[in-house]
Design an enzyme around this catalytic site. Structure first.
Site, PDB file in Angstrom:
ATOM      1  N   ASP A   2       0.801  -1.231   0.000  1.00 47.23           N
ATOM      2  CA  ASP A   2       0.000   0.000   0.000  1.00 47.23           C
ATOM      3  C   ASP A   2       0.830   1.277   0.000  1.00 47.23           C
ATOM      4  O   ASP A   2       0.594   2.178  -0.801  1.00 47.23           O
ATOM      5  CB  ASP A   2      -1.034  -0.012   1.131  1.00 47.23           C
ATOM      6  CG  ASP A   2      -0.429   0.019   2.524  1.00 47.23           C
ATOM      7  OD1 ASP A   2       0.744  -0.383   2.701  1.00 47.23           O
ATOM      8  OD2 ASP A   2      -1.136   0.438   3.458  1.00 47.23           O
ATOM      9  N   TYR A  12       4.047   1.587  -0.785  1.00 46.98           N
ATOM     10  CA  TYR A  12       4.876   1.646  -1.982  1.00 46.98           C
ATOM     11  C   TYR A  12       4.055   2.080  -3.187  1.00 46.98           C
ATOM     12  O   TYR A  12       4.506   2.908  -3.995  1.00 46.98           O
ATOM     13  CB  TYR A  12       5.538   0.300  -2.267  1.00 46.98           C
ATOM     14  CG  TYR A  12       6.403   0.363  -3.518  1.00 46.98           C
ATOM     15  CD1 TYR A  12       7.586   1.093  -3.506  1.00 46.98           C
ATOM     16  CD2 TYR A  12       5.998  -0.243  -4.701  1.00 46.98           C
ATOM     17  CE1 TYR A  12       8.363   1.210  -4.652  1.00 46.98           C
ATOM     18  CE2 TYR A  12       6.769  -0.128  -5.848  1.00 46.98           C
ATOM     19  CZ  TYR A  12       7.952   0.592  -5.822  1.00 46.98           C
ATOM     20  OH  TYR A  12       8.703   0.707  -6.961  1.00 46.98           O
ATOM     21  N   LYS A  46     -12.963   8.968   1.787  1.00 44.35           N
ATOM     22  CA  LYS A  46     -13.536   8.201   0.671  1.00 44.35           C
ATOM     23  C   LYS A  46     -14.799   7.529   1.179  1.00 44.35           C
ATOM     24  O   LYS A  46     -14.735   6.601   1.979  1.00 44.35           O
ATOM     25  CB  LYS A  46     -12.511   7.172   0.190  1.00 44.35           C
ATOM     26  CG  LYS A  46     -11.237   7.793  -0.412  1.00 44.35           C
ATOM     27  CD  LYS A  46     -10.031   6.868  -0.308  1.00 44.35           C
ATOM     28  CE  LYS A  46      -9.492   6.854   1.106  1.00 44.35           C
ATOM     29  NZ  LYS A  46      -8.248   6.053   1.235  1.00 44.35           N
ATOM     30  N   GLY A  80      -7.204   2.751  -3.925  1.00 38.10           N
ATOM     31  CA  GLY A  80      -7.064   3.691  -2.815  1.00 38.10           C
ATOM     32  C   GLY A  80      -5.643   4.208  -2.665  1.00 38.10           C
ATOM     33  O   GLY A  80      -5.425   5.373  -2.313  1.00 38.10           O
ATOM     34  N   ASP A  81      -4.658   3.359  -2.941  1.00 39.39           N
ATOM     35  CA  ASP A  81      -3.259   3.772  -2.840  1.00 39.39           C
ATOM     36  C   ASP A  81      -2.919   4.804  -3.911  1.00 39.39           C
ATOM     37  O   ASP A  81      -2.195   5.771  -3.649  1.00 39.39           O
ATOM     38  CB  ASP A  81      -2.335   2.562  -2.999  1.00 39.39           C
ATOM     39  CG  ASP A  81      -2.702   1.425  -2.058  1.00 39.39           C
ATOM     40  OD1 ASP A  81      -3.224   1.697  -0.963  1.00 39.39           O
ATOM     41  OD2 ASP A  81      -2.461   0.258  -2.431  1.00 39.39           O
TER      42      ASP A  81
END
Length: 316
Positions: free
Chosen positions: A31, A33, A227, A260-261
């Site tokens: 996540d 990275y 979110k 999301g990342d």
């Protein structure tokens, strides 16, 4: 607004296996990275680096080579002589929703705090913004969680901006109370929060964006980007009017891994270079919408560039 130009992400990078049937493609992801990669792609002039631990094995060497290709700095990365990187495999259903199978127990990244030298601790504070996630905390022993929280507190005391995404994975925590305690401790040190409503519902029982806003503002967090699933993205920035941007469900998404990342990385990069919150959120939504149309957490660089160019050409 002062423009910041350096971002340190702290967490675990793993070997990713994705594919169908008996054929799997190998990549490297995780996540924080993933967040680093999309931040760097959004603004290449930002100094983006990762802090983690790896092994001395061929997989670790291949991982470092990928970091170089992605232009992610790794001068602070530590090496374990006995542990190796974690592994995860992605499975997706017909709607593109993903599930994971992990092999990460006792991975090199779990030794992050015990391997960290005083020189590394001093180097961390040269970065303007520092980002970590709930997964960063979850993989550490409780003793190391406490040491990590102390490290983040020391960075914040020296004026560094701390960004945090709870990114809740129930399997990594002993129970809900265990997660609640440590994620709240992390939030107490956070300047920029990037929560999801689904995560907050599972952890804290929050059922609305207003519940999340009130909880985080009580913890004195000045910048919140929530979110909220089908209710879009809610932004709260101290001293400014709230922001609400709708999102459109993607047709036939192929893989939601990394969405999301990529949102977080794009948002942080935009804010680092001085973009307004609404503009940063719009850019983050565009990136996440692209990512879910392709397999794997990190999409091909050419696809990303072509999409980014298309958005620029189509801008008013």
């Amino acid at each position: 607004m002062k423009t910041h130009r350096s971002l340190l992400v702290i967490g675990e990078c793993m070997m990713e296996l994705s594919g169908e049937g008996n054929s799997y493609a190998r990549a490297f992801a995780g996540d924080t990275y993933n967040c680093a990669v999309y931040a760097k792609r959004r603004h290449e002039d930002i100094d983006v680096q990762i802090l983690t631990a790896i092994g001395s094995d061929p997989v670790s060497q291949a991982m470092v080579a990928q970091w170089d290709r992605d232009h992610i700095g790794h001068s602070l990365v530590m090496t374990s002589e006995s542990a190796h990187p974690g592994i995860y495999a992605i499975s997706t259903d017909d709607d593109g929703e993903r599930s994971f199978t992990y092999w990460r127990k006792d991975s090199a990244a779990t030794e992050l705090m015990s391997l960290m030298s005083e020189d590394t601790r001093r180097e961390i504070v040269r970065f303007d913004w520092i980002f970590f996630s709930g997964i960063t905390l979850a993989i550490l022993s409780d003793e190391d969680k406490a040491a990590f929280i102390d490290l983040i507190a020391a960075c914040r005391e020296q004026g560094k901006t701390i960004a945090f995404d709870p990114n809740y994975r129930a399997v990594l925590w002993r129970n809900a109370d265990h997660a609640t305690h440590w994620l709240t401790e992390a939030y107490r040190l956070t300047d920029v929060a990037l929560p999801g409503l689904a995560d907050h519902n599972a952890i804290f029982g929050h059922r609305s964006s207003e519940d999340v806003r009130a909880f985080l503002q009580d913890l004195r967090i000045g910048e919140i980007v929530l979110k909220a699933d089908t209710d879009g993205i809610h932004g709260y920035l101290r001293g400014q009017d709230p922001v609400h941007l709708a999102t459109t469900a993607e047709r036939n998404p192929k893989d939601t891994t990394g969405a999301g990342d990529s949102f977080a990385g794009t948002y942080l990069a935009e804010r680092l270079v001085g973009a307004s919150m609404p503009d940063a959120i719009r850019s983050a939504i565009e990136t996440a919408s692209l990512v879910v149309q392709h397999h794997g957490a990190i999409i091909d660089r050419a696809l990303y560039r072509n999409s980014a160019q298309g958005h620029q050409e189509g801008a008013p």
